[in-house]
Design an enzyme around this catalytic site. Sequence first.
Site, mmCIF file in Angstrom:
data_model
loop_
_atom_site.group_PDB
_atom_site.id
_atom_site.type_symbol
_atom_site.label_atom_id
_atom_site.label_comp_id
_atom_site.label_asym_id
_atom_site.label_seq_id
_atom_site.Cartn_x
_atom_site.Cartn_y
_atom_site.Cartn_z
ATOM 1 N N SER A 152 0.333 3.663 5.031
ATOM 2 C CA SER A 152 -0.518 1.901 4.566
ATOM 3 C C SER A 152 -1.947 1.819 5.599
ATOM 4 O O SER A 152 -2.651 1.524 5.231
ATOM 5 C CB SER A 152 0.488 1.409 4.578
ATOM 6 O OG SER A 152 1.539 1.322 3.723
ATOM 7 N N LYS A 160 11.709 -5.093 1.377
ATOM 8 C CA LYS A 160 11.304 -6.354 0.213
ATOM 9 C C LYS A 160 12.558 -6.962 -0.853
ATOM 10 O O LYS A 160 11.965 -8.061 -1.820
ATOM 11 C CB LYS A 160 11.864 -4.852 -0.869
ATOM 12 C CG LYS A 160 9.852 -3.701 -0.089
ATOM 13 C CD LYS A 160 9.969 -2.643 -0.983
ATOM 14 C CE LYS A 160 9.062 -1.762 -0.841
ATOM 15 N NZ LYS A 160 8.579 -0.535 -1.697
ATOM 16 N N ASN A 207 6.712 -6.248 -2.668
ATOM 17 C CA ASN A 207 6.323 -5.160 -1.448
ATOM 18 C C ASN A 207 5.314 -5.950 -0.975
ATOM 19 O O ASN A 207 4.910 -5.186 -0.002
ATOM 20 C CB ASN A 207 5.699 -3.790 -1.985
ATOM 21 C CG ASN A 207 5.155 -3.845 -3.195
ATOM 22 O OD1 ASN A 207 4.582 -5.288 -3.564
ATOM 23 N ND2 ASN A 207 4.546 -2.440 -3.516
ATOM 24 N N ASP A 238 4.663 -1.707 -7.563
ATOM 25 C CA ASP A 238 5.248 -0.419 -7.448
ATOM 26 C C ASP A 238 5.276 0.426 -8.989
ATOM 27 O O ASP A 238 4.553 0.522 -9.265
ATOM 28 C CB ASP A 238 6.676 -0.290 -6.718
ATOM 29 C CG ASP A 238 6.781 -0.410 -5.088
ATOM 30 O OD1 ASP A 238 5.940 -0.025 -4.863
ATOM 31 O OD2 ASP A 238 7.686 -0.863 -4.475
ATOM 32 N N GLY A 260 18.490 7.913 -10.374
ATOM 33 C CA GLY A 260 18.147 6.901 -9.381
ATOM 34 C C GLY A 260 18.458 5.596 -9.550
ATOM 35 O O GLY A 260 18.084 5.829 -11.096
ATOM 36 N N GLY A 286 18.197 3.025 -7.673
ATOM 37 C CA GLY A 286 18.029 1.766 -6.482
ATOM 38 C C GLY A 286 16.593 0.594 -6.708
ATOM 39 O O GLY A 286 15.411 0.816 -7.646
ATOM 40 N N TYR A 319 6.500 11.771 -2.097
ATOM 41 C CA TYR A 319 5.001 12.528 -0.883
ATOM 42 C C TYR A 319 4.668 12.695 -0.022
ATOM 43 O O TYR A 319 3.774 12.740 0.645
ATOM 44 C CB TYR A 319 4.309 11.171 -1.491
ATOM 45 C CG TYR A 319 3.922 10.766 -0.560
ATOM 46 C CD1 TYR A 319 3.851 9.784 1.228
ATOM 47 C CD2 TYR A 319 4.784 8.697 -0.831
ATOM 48 C CE1 TYR A 319 3.565 9.188 1.427
ATOM 49 C CE2 TYR A 319 5.346 8.072 -0.558
ATOM 50 C CZ TYR A 319 4.675 8.046 1.291
ATOM 51 O OH TYR A 319 4.447 7.002 1.972
ATOM 52 N N GLY A 323 3.758 11.414 -5.543
ATOM 53 C CA GLY A 323 4.308 9.937 -5.905
ATOM 54 C C GLY A 323 2.940 9.574 -4.450
ATOM 55 O O GLY A 323 2.359 8.248 -4.814
#
Length: 271
Positions: free
Chosen positions: A20, A67, A88, A103, A127, A129, A216, A237
């Site tokens: 980031s 988050k 986020n 996201d 997934g 989540g 990623y 990603g």
Amino acid sequence: MSKVRCAVLGYDTIKKYSLSPKLQNSFLKQTKIKGKYIAIGTDNLQKTITKLNKKRYVGVNLTIPYKVDVLPLLDNIDPIAKKIGAVNTVAFREGKLYGYNTDAFGFFNYLKLRCSIAKIKKVLIIGAGGASRAVVYALTSNKITDVTIVNRTYAKALALAKEFKCSAIVFEDLNKNINKYDLIVNCTPLGLENTQPITVTFEKCKSTAVVYDLVYKPLMTPFLQNAKKHKLTTIDGLGMLAYQAAKAFEIWFGVMPEVNEETYGALGFTK
């Protein structure tokens, strides 16, 4: 010395792995906004976010588990973030905390760049989540509603499916009817460096299927390598990371930076 304007918050290890700072600092440079973005490790989210607010930071990004942990600390939560159930991006405005989730934006905008959305009718999500929630929201809110969720814990897949009016299957059936999906998305960390990837029988997929991995690191995960071996379109990603960061930047500064070759170059990648 440049004034620090924003940061990403996570555990102490965030300083070692987060991309980031490179990403957001490249946006600051591109838009000629004087400032700096840094990574801050903390085990006390409330104390840290209060301190940064008082120091007049523009805002912060958050990684897992913050988050969700940040939700009770916010003065206002954007409807999209509320629906996804995670924040986020936090903007500090006149001492108050405003929460957002970028996201879903990042996922869908990169998907649109890499394939024809009109051809995406049936989707398999691996997934259940937080990342899955953002992806399912992005798809269903853009009228792609034939979505099936598979997870090792079936109860989690079922709960998410019921919430977004989708379907759920048990993990043992992951490869059953794999040939009917137009898009297959890995929303788990499996395939991340030093972890075992998910095994999908890509040879049974339709030739036009698109395979998207939110991981990623590495950029070409075993999951994507396997799909590429069978000549399927693959999406890594990194694009989602870049576009969700650009949206956060727009929330803070009111300008949407361009995601281009220089963006990926700042991260040490070429696209």
